[in-house]
Design a protein around this motif. Structure first.
Motif, PDB file in Angstrom:
ATOM      1  N   ASP A   1       0.799  -1.220   0.000  1.00 30.79           N
ATOM      2  CA  ASP A   1       0.000   0.000   0.000  1.00 30.79           C
ATOM      3  C   ASP A   1       0.834   1.274   0.000  1.00 30.79           C
ATOM      4  N   ARG A   2       2.142   1.154  -0.189  1.00 29.35           N
ATOM      5  CA  ARG A   2       3.003   2.336  -0.269  1.00 29.35           C
ATOM      6  C   ARG A   2       3.077   2.903  -1.676  1.00 29.35           C
ATOM      7  N   GLY A   3       2.360   2.282  -2.612  1.00 28.14           N
ATOM      8  CA  GLY A   3       2.338   2.771  -3.975  1.00 28.14           C
ATOM      9  C   GLY A   3       1.551   4.067  -4.113  1.00 28.14           C
ATOM     10  N   VAL A   4       1.535   4.616  -5.301  1.00 27.97           N
ATOM     11  CA  VAL A   4       0.856   5.884  -5.559  1.00 27.97           C
ATOM     12  C   VAL A   4      -0.633   5.781  -5.257  1.00 27.97           C
ATOM     13  N   TYR A   5      -1.233   4.630  -5.596  1.00 24.06           N
ATOM     14  CA  TYR A   5      -2.674   4.463  -5.416  1.00 24.06           C
ATOM     15  C   TYR A   5      -3.034   3.777  -4.098  1.00 24.06           C
ATOM     16  N   GLY A   6      -2.044   3.331  -3.360  1.00 25.28           N
ATOM     17  CA  GLY A   6      -2.292   2.773  -2.032  1.00 25.28           C
ATOM     18  C   GLY A   6      -2.998   1.435  -2.019  1.00 25.28           C
ATOM     19  N   ASP A   7      -3.013   0.729  -3.133  1.00 28.05           N
ATOM     20  CA  ASP A   7      -3.649  -0.589  -3.160  1.00 28.05           C
ATOM     21  C   ASP A   7      -2.694  -1.615  -2.555  1.00 28.05           C
ATOM     22  N   PRO A   8      -3.122  -2.365  -1.549  1.00 29.94           N
ATOM     23  CA  PRO A   8      -2.213  -3.305  -0.885  1.00 29.94           C
ATOM     24  C   PRO A   8      -1.897  -4.543  -1.709  1.00 29.94           C
ATOM     25  N   LEU A   9      -2.662  -4.803  -2.757  1.00 26.78           N
ATOM     26  CA  LEU A   9      -2.474  -6.020  -3.536  1.00 26.78           C
ATOM     27  C   LEU A   9      -2.036  -5.749  -4.966  1.00 26.78           C
ATOM     28  N   LEU A  10      -2.662  -4.803  -5.632  1.00 24.46           N
ATOM     29  CA  LEU A  10      -2.378  -4.543  -7.043  1.00 24.46           C
ATOM     30  C   LEU A  10      -1.252  -3.524  -7.206  1.00 24.46           C
ATOM     31  N   PRO A  11      -0.284  -3.795  -8.074  1.00 23.28           N
ATOM     32  CA  PRO A  11       0.732  -2.778  -8.396  1.00 23.28           C
ATOM     33  C   PRO A  11       0.080  -1.545  -9.021  1.00 23.28           C
ATOM     34  N   ASP A  12       0.768  -0.419  -8.969  1.00 17.18           N
ATOM     35  CA  ASP A  12       0.202   0.841  -9.437  1.00 17.18           C
ATOM     36  C   ASP A  12      -0.258   0.782 -10.887  1.00 17.18           C
ATOM     37  N   PHE A  13       0.526   0.134 -11.759  1.00 15.54           N
ATOM     38  CA  PHE A  13       0.153   0.141 -13.172  1.00 15.54           C
ATOM     39  C   PHE A  13      -1.144  -0.631 -13.407  1.00 15.54           C
ATOM     40  N   MET A  14      -1.424  -1.628 -12.582  1.00 10.45           N
ATOM     41  CA  MET A  14      -2.679  -2.366 -12.716  1.00 10.45           C
ATOM     42  C   MET A  14      -3.863  -1.512 -12.275  1.00 10.45           C
TER      43      MET A  14
END
Length: 359
Positions: A95-108
């Motif tokens: 969840d540290r990605g740009v979109y904060g999704d804990p499972l999916l990578p940002d590009f997905m």
């Protein structure tokens, strides 16, 4: 001690790599910045990158130098190993990605994917990524080699087929729907095994792991070429029809060595990605596979240690020329290759062989 395994050049190379495993951490972590002997972290990462390329060059020399198969597709095996490690690193972002999704990578998330593809499962585990970095390139090499060698495709036709395979994979990985990040690939990695990839300690650790990996893969290659399989490989290279006539399983020996070399290239890719921080379809570009052949030829084909030397020399020269002569570096590298072809037909290691013969 088997002299065939630990000849003088091999012993020297292993000793130098072992020394680097000791000196690099000391010069980077314990010698203070500003000291003339301090080694910058950037330089550590650059050296690690060179050693990854050296492992890749070993994989090509194993099949080209000793088996006579000029593969122009090892860049694909290298990239597949890199993608396996990149997928693990992407899963660690959470969840540290740009979109904060804990499972999916940002590009997905950006592409409106709603669930993780099946082939991404398991890559949240480091051991699984390491296994896949070896198994996936090896499996591709097995399928390709089984079809090609059973059909007795050889020579320039086999080289063209390996390059076509690499080009096809590059085009496939550029597509967003493949699920590997498309044109941008995989990047913005955060940590490895819980350690920040930006820290000096993990950079040094990656260098040490790469140097150790180079030692182990070099010893593996030396063991293979010093064995009966290595003798058979040389016989196939020099007189394939005669080796087949006397009853040797030529296709099996080709397939086995091709798969091993692909697995080694995958290991190189897995070590490469954490140190450069990105993997994208550009690594599949046929130009890289051609460059690897140049490294091996410049260092000295069918020597193994020559492949290591050639990879380090060419990539260091590329780095130096791009800084000192950014406008003409391509021409300078081209001149280096032409000069090596004219004056070093047996590569850099041919100079030492010539000196030993004359003594």
């Amino acid at each position: 001690m088997d002299r065939r395994l630990f000849d003088k050049p091999s012993t020297t190379l292993i000793a130098l790599l072992g020394l680097s495993i000791v000196l690099v951490p000391v010069l980077n972590l314990w010698v203070p910045a500003g000291n003339v002997f301090h080694l910058e972290t950037y330089t550590v990462s650059l050296l690690g990158k060179y050693l990854c390329y050296a492992i890749l060059a070993l994989s090509v020399d194993l099949v080209w130098g000793y088996l006579g198969i000029l593969s122009l597709g090892h860049g694909a095996f290298f990239a597949l190993g890199g993608y396996a490690m990149g997928m693990y690193l992407m899963r660690q972002v959470g969840d540290r990605g740009v979109y904060g999704d804990p499972l999916l990578p940002d590009f997905m998330v950006f592409l409106n994917w709603t669930e993780l593809p099946w082939f991404w499962h398991g890559f949240d585990q480091f051991w699984f990524a390491c296994v896949m970095a070896v198994v996936v390139p090896g499996a591709l090499a097995f399928v390709f080699g089984w079809l090609a060698f059973r059909s007795r495709v050889s020579g320039v036709y086999l080289s063209i087929m390996t390059q076509a395979m690499t080009f096809a994979l590059m085009l496939a990985f550029f597509r967003n729907e493949m699920g590997f990040g498309g044109n941008n690939g995989l990047t913005d990695f955060k940590d490895l095994l819980g350690f920040s990839l930006q820290s000096d300690t993990i950079r040094v650790g990656l260098f040490m792991a790469t140097a150790l990996g180079l030692i182990l893969t070099y010893l593996l290659c030396r063991a293979i070429v010093s064995s009966r399989l290595g003798a058979l490989a040389i016989a196939v290279r020099d007189a394939e029809s005669r080796a087949r006539f006397v009853g040797f399983a030529v296709e099996n020996s080709k397939l086995w060595l091709f798969v091993v070399s692909a697995a080694i290239a995958g290991i190189a890719g897995a070590l490469y990605v954490p140190q450069v921080g990105i993997i994208n379809p550009g690594e599949f570009a046929p130009l890289l596979s051609i460059e690897i052949v140049v490294w091996v030829a410049l260092g000295g084909r069918a020597t193994l240690y020559g492949a290591v030397i050639g990879a380090v020399i060419v990539n260091y020269a590329k780095s130096w020329f791009t800084v000192e002569f950014p406008e003409i570096w391509l021409f300078a590298l081209g001149a280096l290759f032409v000069a090596a072809t004219l004056y070093l037909p047996k590569g850099v290691t041919g100079l030492w062989t010539k000196q030993e013969t004359s003594q």
